[in-house]
Design a protein around this motif. Structure first.
Motif, PDB file in Angstrom:
ATOM      1  N   VAL A 151      -4.631   1.964   0.050  1.00  0.00           N
ATOM      2  CA  VAL A 151      -4.646   1.180  -0.878  1.00  0.00           C
ATOM      3  C   VAL A 151      -4.894   1.322  -2.273  1.00  0.00           C
ATOM      4  O   VAL A 151      -5.962   2.173  -2.332  1.00  0.00           O
ATOM      5  CB  VAL A 151      -5.540  -0.181  -0.712  1.00  0.00           C
ATOM      6  N   THR A 152      -3.891   1.625  -3.149  1.00  0.00           N
ATOM      7  CA  THR A 152      -4.285   2.390  -4.356  1.00  0.00           C
ATOM      8  C   THR A 152      -3.474   1.906  -5.412  1.00  0.00           C
ATOM      9  O   THR A 152      -2.264   1.092  -5.373  1.00  0.00           O
ATOM     10  CB  THR A 152      -3.671   3.659  -4.307  1.00  0.00           C
ATOM     11  N   ASP A 153      -4.070   2.346  -6.703  1.00  0.00           N
ATOM     12  CA  ASP A 153      -3.250   1.964  -7.995  1.00  0.00           C
ATOM     13  C   ASP A 153      -2.196   3.041  -8.360  1.00  0.00           C
ATOM     14  O   ASP A 153      -1.476   3.057  -9.127  1.00  0.00           O
ATOM     15  CB  ASP A 153      -3.976   1.742  -9.168  1.00  0.00           C
ATOM     16  N   GLY A 154      -2.375   4.041  -7.561  1.00  0.00           N
ATOM     17  CA  GLY A 154      -1.475   5.369  -7.740  1.00  0.00           C
ATOM     18  C   GLY A 154      -1.888   6.452  -8.507  1.00  0.00           C
ATOM     19  O   GLY A 154      -1.029   7.391  -9.049  1.00  0.00           O
ATOM     20  N   THR A 155      -3.229   6.175  -9.306  1.00  0.00           N
ATOM     21  CA  THR A 155      -3.568   6.901 -10.349  1.00  0.00           C
ATOM     22  C   THR A 155      -5.071   7.230 -10.415  1.00  0.00           C
ATOM     23  O   THR A 155      -5.375   8.598 -10.506  1.00  0.00           O
ATOM     24  CB  THR A 155      -3.196   6.242 -11.802  1.00  0.00           C
ATOM     25  N   SER A 198       0.855  -1.120  -0.041  1.00  0.00           N
ATOM     26  CA  SER A 198       0.000   0.013  -0.027  1.00  0.00           C
ATOM     27  C   SER A 198       0.906   1.169   0.238  1.00  0.00           C
ATOM     28  O   SER A 198       2.212   1.043   0.221  1.00  0.00           O
ATOM     29  CB  SER A 198      -0.757   0.002   1.428  1.00  0.00           C
ATOM     30  N   MET A 199       0.373   2.281  -0.308  1.00  0.00           N
ATOM     31  CA  MET A 199       0.902   3.900   0.063  1.00  0.00           C
ATOM     32  C   MET A 199       0.894   3.856   1.532  1.00  0.00           C
ATOM     33  O   MET A 199      -0.291   4.352   1.837  1.00  0.00           O
ATOM     34  CB  MET A 199       0.524   4.798  -0.802  1.00  0.00           C
ATOM     35  N   SER A 200       1.755   3.566   2.351  1.00  0.00           N
ATOM     36  CA  SER A 200       1.502   3.796   3.707  1.00  0.00           C
ATOM     37  C   SER A 200       2.123   5.285   4.255  1.00  0.00           C
ATOM     38  O   SER A 200       3.473   5.398   4.035  1.00  0.00           O
ATOM     39  CB  SER A 200       2.185   2.538   4.558  1.00  0.00           C
TER      40      SER A 200
END
Length: 189
Positions: free
Chosen positions: A97-101, A63-65
């Protein structure tokens, strides 16, 4: 010849406050599996429980934490601070919790009780809001989360423009949860 689709890559960032022992970072090298597992073992995190270290590591790094940290060593005035796992203590967390986009699911938000009341939670949400802004993620379609705290529902509405879209009955944790969603790039009518 086709070109790769546009993406948003976010380099790790660290946010500091002048004259403060606290900072926030989404640099994965600072995350403490032990500190998060210890927090997940406390009663105030009613939704969590400790995991085996390799599971917690995957959860945090998949995830991006965003960690909330406290300096553990005195800083020399005028010297730049270079945070490491050795000179910091993790006291809070929020995971996206991401796809970053296009998508982000906010989960596992906490600040240890002994550090609450310093504005760290609001600051943490502001840092996440900055990273997940339409300026930084122009293709962002949706941010979602679950919460059981009415006060937090109001707060997430203010910070992210979230709306309650569903309810989930959770007798196993002794409360009902609401599912919230924000659509940052949705056309306003």
């Amino acid at each position: 010849m086709s070109t790769a689709p546009p993406t948003t890559t976010t380099a790790p960032q660290t946010w500091t406050r002048p004259n403060s022992e606290f900072f926030i970072s989404n640099n994965p090298s600072l995350l403490s599996v032990k500190a998060v597992n210890d927090a997940f073992g406390q009663e105030f995190l009613y939704w969590g429980k400790p995991f085996p270290e390799e599971v917690m590591h995957q959860m945090l790094h998949g995830s991006m934490s965003f960690g909330v940290y406290k300096h553990t060593q005195p800083q020399t005035e005028g010297e730049p601070f270079s945070p490491t796992a050795e000179n910091t203590e993790q006291i809070g967390l929020a995971r996206m919790v991401t796809d970053g986009t296009t998508y982000g699911y906010l989960s596992d938000v906490y600040v240890l009780p002994e550090y609450q009341g310093h504005g760290l939670g609001r600051w943490l949400m502001n840092c996440i809001s900055e990273v997940f802004s339409t300026e930084n993620m122009p293709y962002l379609r949706r941010i979602m989360l679950l919460t059981g705290d009415k006060r937090m529902q109001d707060w997430y509405t203010k910070i992210f423009g979230m709306e309650v879209i569903a309810h989930e009955r959770r007798p196993d944790i002794g409360q009902d949860l609401v599912f919230m969603c924000a659509r940052p790039n949705a056309k306003k009518s």
